[in-house]
Design an enzyme around this catalytic site. Sequence first.
Site, mmCIF file in Angstrom:
data_model
loop_
_atom_site.group_PDB
_atom_site.id
_atom_site.type_symbol
_atom_site.label_atom_id
_atom_site.label_comp_id
_atom_site.label_asym_id
_atom_site.label_seq_id
_atom_site.Cartn_x
_atom_site.Cartn_y
_atom_site.Cartn_z
ATOM 1 N N GLU A 127 0.742 -1.355 0.130
ATOM 2 C CA GLU A 127 0.063 -0.042 -0.035
ATOM 3 C C GLU A 127 0.764 1.061 0.115
ATOM 4 O OE1 GLU A 127 0.713 1.335 2.938
ATOM 5 O OE2 GLU A 127 1.998 -0.314 3.501
ATOM 6 N N GLU B 134 4.827 -0.323 1.755
ATOM 7 C CA GLU B 134 4.708 -0.510 0.321
ATOM 8 C C GLU B 134 4.587 -2.085 -0.338
ATOM 9 O OE1 GLU B 134 8.065 1.232 -1.595
ATOM 10 O OE2 GLU B 134 7.974 3.034 -0.371
#
Length: 359
Positions: free
Chosen positions: A178, A321
């Site tokens: 994300e 991430e």
Amino acid sequence: MVEELKQYLSGITPLDQEAMEMTRIRWSRVAKPLYSLGVLEEDLIKIAGISQTSRVDIEKRALVIMCGDNGIVEEGVTQTGVEVTAVVTENMTNGNSSVCIMSERAGVDVFPVDIGVARELVSGERYPLIRKKLAYSTKNFAKEPAMTRQETIKAIETGISLVKTLVDAGYRLIATGEMGIGNTTTSSAVTSMLLGMDPRLLTGRGAGLSDEGLLRKMKVISEAINLYKPSCKDGVDVLSKVGGFDLAGLTGVFLGGAIYRVPILLDGFISGAAALAAEKIHPGCCDFMLASHVSAEPAGKLVLDELKLSPLIQAGLCLGEGSGAVAAIPLLTMASDIYQRMSSFEDIKIEEYKPLGGA
């Protein structure tokens, strides 16, 4: 079961016990000490149950990165502003972010998804942007619900459909990531509501807050929980009130793993919060999840314990991430190689190890 998602969730069936037992037997015959690869062995057994075959295949793997902004940033709960989400997302499409560099080394294809970034994005060519924007950021949940219920369901369905697309393209392992400034705040709020726990026990500094900033973050979350909790009847409501488009999209990815029978690899606390929401929406879908690492955020281990998942890595990671998930993939690949290629005790004509008790 959430009524609006019933058409998707009704097809979920349990793990294939026969495939899992065949995988256990194969592990017991590999010419090495019994159970000596620990969680790696258990994860491959689980993958066999998910994919319904003891011929474990995780050679084609993807990282789905849900990117979206969060209106709660207006409350001063982050060190940086919303502009960072867009910049990092664009960098990802060029292969120029931490997780993209790690993915290149690990042999993972990266799929950045704009599900709610606050501005239009320019896509690079290395990992072209998947454009699924539902809005330009969520609302500020200190003042109003972050999303409508229908927006939340649409985000969940977006994640589910992405899993189908990847499975149809031959991917056999999907990692979750994300990007969204403010999403440790949304994740702490969602986790607090789903578990009924004091947010002060679950809230950390995110990408780096001062003591004053941390106290403000805790206060904002606590006030929102007091405001919204009485009206929340399920996991979708929790996500819509205090979550984000990235969290809801990842919730769909986890549900999609159960629907389309592909293992979904958690990253850290943020994807863990989405996984927890998926489990609350459809209990049992945690059987289709694997844990990569223990996040350094306060609730990192707690979420994994709630999902009954054992992590592969403990390294104090909190980058996000999808970095922890990608870091775990080479470990799973090496275990798969041993499982498939190593000689058996019979092959090398020595007596098999026998379980003799003990730890």
